[in-house]
Scaffold this motif. Structure first.
Motif, PDB file in Angstrom:
ATOM      1  N   ALA A 203       0.845  -1.191   0.000  1.00 55.41           N
ATOM      2  CA  ALA A 203       0.000   0.000   0.000  1.00 55.41           C
ATOM      3  C   ALA A 203       0.882   1.245   0.000  1.00 55.41           C
ATOM      4  O   ALA A 203       2.059   1.192   0.351  1.00 55.41           O
ATOM      5  N   GLY A 204       0.302   2.337  -0.415  1.00 55.30           N
ATOM      6  CA  GLY A 204       1.027   3.612  -0.401  1.00 55.30           C
ATOM      7  C   GLY A 204       2.126   3.662  -1.448  1.00 55.30           C
ATOM      8  O   GLY A 204       2.049   3.045  -2.509  1.00 55.30           O
ATOM      9  N   ALA A 205       3.171   4.419  -1.127  1.00 54.66           N
ATOM     10  CA  ALA A 205       4.283   4.609  -2.060  1.00 54.66           C
ATOM     11  C   ALA A 205       5.014   3.299  -2.336  1.00 54.66           C
ATOM     12  O   ALA A 205       5.443   3.050  -3.473  1.00 54.66           O
ATOM     13  N   TRP A 206       5.143   2.455  -1.320  1.00 57.33           N
ATOM     14  CA  TRP A 206       5.807   1.165  -1.524  1.00 57.33           C
ATOM     15  C   TRP A 206       5.006   0.291  -2.484  1.00 57.33           C
ATOM     16  O   TRP A 206       5.569  -0.436  -3.311  1.00 57.33           O
ATOM     17  N   GLY A 207       3.704   0.347  -2.374  1.00 58.97           N
ATOM     18  CA  GLY A 207       2.854  -0.413  -3.280  1.00 58.97           C
ATOM     19  C   GLY A 207       2.991   0.059  -4.719  1.00 58.97           C
ATOM     20  O   GLY A 207       3.024  -0.744  -5.654  1.00 58.97           O
ATOM     21  N   TRP A 208       3.081   1.381  -4.901  1.00 55.26           N
ATOM     22  CA  TRP A 208       3.262   1.911  -6.258  1.00 55.26           C
ATOM     23  C   TRP A 208       4.636   1.546  -6.812  1.00 55.26           C
ATOM     24  O   TRP A 208       4.779   1.297  -8.013  1.00 55.26           O
ATOM     25  N   ALA A 209       5.637   1.494  -5.953  1.00 54.42           N
ATOM     26  CA  ALA A 209       6.972   1.078  -6.410  1.00 54.42           C
ATOM     27  C   ALA A 209       6.933  -0.376  -6.882  1.00 54.42           C
ATOM     28  O   ALA A 209       7.494  -0.717  -7.933  1.00 54.42           O
ATOM     29  N   LEU A 210       6.246  -1.234  -6.139  1.00 48.73           N
ATOM     30  CA  LEU A 210       6.115  -2.632  -6.548  1.00 48.73           C
ATOM     31  C   LEU A 210       5.340  -2.746  -7.852  1.00 48.73           C
ATOM     32  O   LEU A 210       5.697  -3.544  -8.723  1.00 48.73           O
ATOM     33  N   ARG A 211       4.305  -1.949  -8.004  1.00 52.75           N
ATOM     34  CA  ARG A 211       3.545  -1.978  -9.257  1.00 52.75           C
ATOM     35  C   ARG A 211       4.411  -1.552 -10.438  1.00 52.75           C
ATOM     36  O   ARG A 211       4.301  -2.117 -11.532  1.00 52.75           O
ATOM     37  N   ALA A 212       5.258  -0.552 -10.247  1.00 56.88           N
ATOM     38  CA  ALA A 212       6.149  -0.099 -11.320  1.00 56.88           C
ATOM     39  C   ALA A 212       7.149  -1.191 -11.690  1.00 56.88           C
ATOM     40  O   ALA A 212       7.405  -1.439 -12.881  1.00 56.88           O
ATOM     41  N   ILE A 213       7.716  -1.851 -10.692  1.00 56.64           N
ATOM     42  CA  ILE A 213       8.657  -2.952 -10.942  1.00 56.64           C
ATOM     43  C   ILE A 213       7.946  -4.090 -11.671  1.00 56.64           C
ATOM     44  O   ILE A 213       8.475  -4.667 -12.626  1.00 56.64           O
ATOM     45  N   THR A 214       6.730  -4.398 -11.249  1.00 56.00           N
ATOM     46  CA  THR A 214       5.956  -5.459 -11.883  1.00 56.00           C
ATOM     47  C   THR A 214       5.616  -5.105 -13.325  1.00 56.00           C
ATOM     48  O   THR A 214       5.710  -5.955 -14.221  1.00 56.00           O
ATOM     49  N   ALA A 215       5.231  -3.856 -13.569  1.00 49.24           N
ATOM     50  CA  ALA A 215       4.909  -3.425 -14.932  1.00 49.24           C
ATOM     51  C   ALA A 215       6.136  -3.512 -15.841  1.00 49.24           C
ATOM     52  O   ALA A 215       6.038  -3.939 -16.994  1.00 49.24           O
ATOM     53  N   ALA A 216       7.292  -3.118 -15.321  1.00 48.55           N
ATOM     54  CA  ALA A 216       8.520  -3.197 -16.114  1.00 48.55           C
ATOM     55  C   ALA A 216       8.858  -4.651 -16.447  1.00 48.55           C
ATOM     56  O   ALA A 216       9.229  -4.968 -17.584  1.00 48.55           O
ATOM     57  N   ALA A 217       8.714  -5.544 -15.481  1.00 46.64           N
ATOM     58  CA  ALA A 217       8.993  -6.969 -15.722  1.00 46.64           C
ATOM     59  C   ALA A 217       7.998  -7.545 -16.725  1.00 46.64           C
ATOM     60  O   ALA A 217       8.376  -8.326 -17.606  1.00 46.64           O
ATOM     61  N   LEU A 218       6.743  -7.153 -16.630  1.00 48.11           N
ATOM     62  CA  LEU A 218       5.737  -7.638 -17.561  1.00 48.11           C
ATOM     63  C   LEU A 218       6.000  -7.129 -18.979  1.00 48.11           C
ATOM     64  O   LEU A 218       5.892  -7.897 -19.949  1.00 48.11           O
ATOM     65  N   CYS A 219       6.360  -5.859 -19.116  1.00 47.06           N
ATOM     66  CA  CYS A 219       6.682  -5.306 -20.435  1.00 47.06           C
ATOM     67  C   CYS A 219       7.884  -6.032 -21.046  1.00 47.06           C
ATOM     68  O   CYS A 219       7.870  -6.377 -22.231  1.00 47.06           O
ATOM     69  N   LEU A 220       8.903  -6.259 -20.254  1.00 45.25           N
ATOM     70  CA  LEU A 220      10.080  -6.983 -20.740  1.00 45.25           C
ATOM     71  C   LEU A 220       9.705  -8.386 -21.199  1.00 45.25           C
ATOM     72  O   LEU A 220      10.120  -8.830 -22.269  1.00 45.25           O
ATOM     73  N   ALA A 221       8.901  -9.071 -20.416  1.00 43.75           N
ATOM     74  CA  ALA A 221       8.495 -10.428 -20.774  1.00 43.75           C
ATOM     75  C   ALA A 221       7.664 -10.432 -22.057  1.00 43.75           C
ATOM     76  O   ALA A 221       7.847 -11.299 -22.917  1.00 43.75           O
ATOM     77  N   CYS A 222       6.770  -9.458 -22.225  1.00 38.94           N
ATOM     78  CA  CYS A 222       5.941  -9.401 -23.432  1.00 38.94           C
ATOM     79  C   CYS A 222       6.781  -9.108 -24.665  1.00 38.94           C
ATOM     80  O   CYS A 222       6.578  -9.725 -25.722  1.00 38.94           O
ATOM     81  N   VAL A 223       7.732  -8.185 -24.558  1.00 39.08           N
ATOM     82  CA  VAL A 223       8.596  -7.857 -25.696  1.00 39.08           C
ATOM     83  C   VAL A 223       9.440  -9.064 -26.085  1.00 39.08           C
ATOM     84  O   VAL A 223       9.549  -9.407 -27.272  1.00 39.08           O
ATOM     85  N   GLU A 224      10.028  -9.722 -25.123  1.00 38.36           N
ATOM     86  CA  GLU A 224      10.843 -10.893 -25.420  1.00 38.36           C
ATOM     87  C   GLU A 224      10.003 -12.049 -25.965  1.00 38.36           C
ATOM     88  O   GLU A 224      10.452 -12.784 -26.837  1.00 38.36           O
ATOM     89  N   PHE A 225       8.788 -12.192 -25.469  1.00 40.00           N
ATOM     90  CA  PHE A 225       7.899 -13.222 -25.991  1.00 40.00           C
ATOM     91  C   PHE A 225       7.564 -12.952 -27.450  1.00 40.00           C
ATOM     92  O   PHE A 225       7.585 -13.862 -28.282  1.00 40.00           O
ATOM     93  N   ALA A 226       7.275 -11.703 -27.777  1.00 45.19           N
ATOM     94  CA  ALA A 226       6.972 -11.342 -29.165  1.00 45.19           C
ATOM     95  C   ALA A 226       8.178 -11.592 -30.068  1.00 45.19           C
ATOM     96  O   ALA A 226       8.030 -12.096 -31.193  1.00 45.19           O
ATOM     97  N   ARG A 227       9.370 -11.242 -29.610  1.00 45.05           N
ATOM     98  CA  ARG A 227      10.582 -11.499 -30.395  1.00 45.05           C
ATOM     99  C   ARG A 227      10.784 -12.994 -30.621  1.00 45.05           C
ATOM    100  O   ARG A 227      11.136 -13.429 -31.722  1.00 45.05           O
ATOM    101  N   GLU A 228      10.571 -13.779 -29.593  1.00 45.31           N
ATOM    102  CA  GLU A 228      10.745 -15.224 -29.713  1.00 45.31           C
ATOM    103  C   GLU A 228       9.712 -15.823 -30.664  1.00 45.31           C
ATOM    104  O   GLU A 228      10.042 -16.701 -31.465  1.00 45.31           O
ATOM    105  N   MET A 229       8.477 -15.356 -30.603  1.00 44.84           N
ATOM    106  CA  MET A 229       7.448 -15.842 -31.512  1.00 44.84           C
ATOM    107  C   MET A 229       7.784 -15.487 -32.952  1.00 44.84           C
ATOM    108  O   MET A 229       7.605 -16.302 -33.864  1.00 44.84           O
TER     109      MET A 229
END
Length: 89
Positions: free
Chosen positions: A53-79
């Motif tokens: 919750a709070g600022a720490w929760g938003w930091a975790l969401r940002a880290i999660t979004a970055a990891a998800l974007c990286l995974a999607c880009v790499e998945f598209a490249r692999e496909m």
């Protein structure tokens, strides 16, 4: 129960890095994300703070979004690479 989740995320991260990393390099940063997630859960359990919750929760969401974007880009490249390889054969 929070310690169980922390151990589970660390275990997933270790498996991704050491077992799956040889298959594709995307598993290294994704495994690192799961290690961070395990540390996050452990820190929350040890300190008693709500790190989701709070600022720490938003930091975790940002880290999660970055990891998800990286995974999607790499998945598209692999496909794309797999499709091109299958077309040639």
């Amino acid at each position: 129960m929070a310690y169980f989740y922390a151990a589970l995320w660390v275990l997933v991260g270790v498996i991704l890095i050491f077992r799956m990393g040889g298959e594709n390099r995307v598993f290294y940063p994704i495994g690192g994300f799961f290690l961070i997630l395990g540390a996050w859960w452990a820190a929350g359990a040890c300190t008693g703070l709500n790190l989701f919750a709070g600022a720490w929760g938003w930091a975790l969401r940002a880290i999660t979004a970055a990891a998800l974007c990286l995974a999607c880009v790499e998945f598209a490249r692999e496909m794309k690479k797999t499709r091109e390889k299958n077309k040639r054969e």
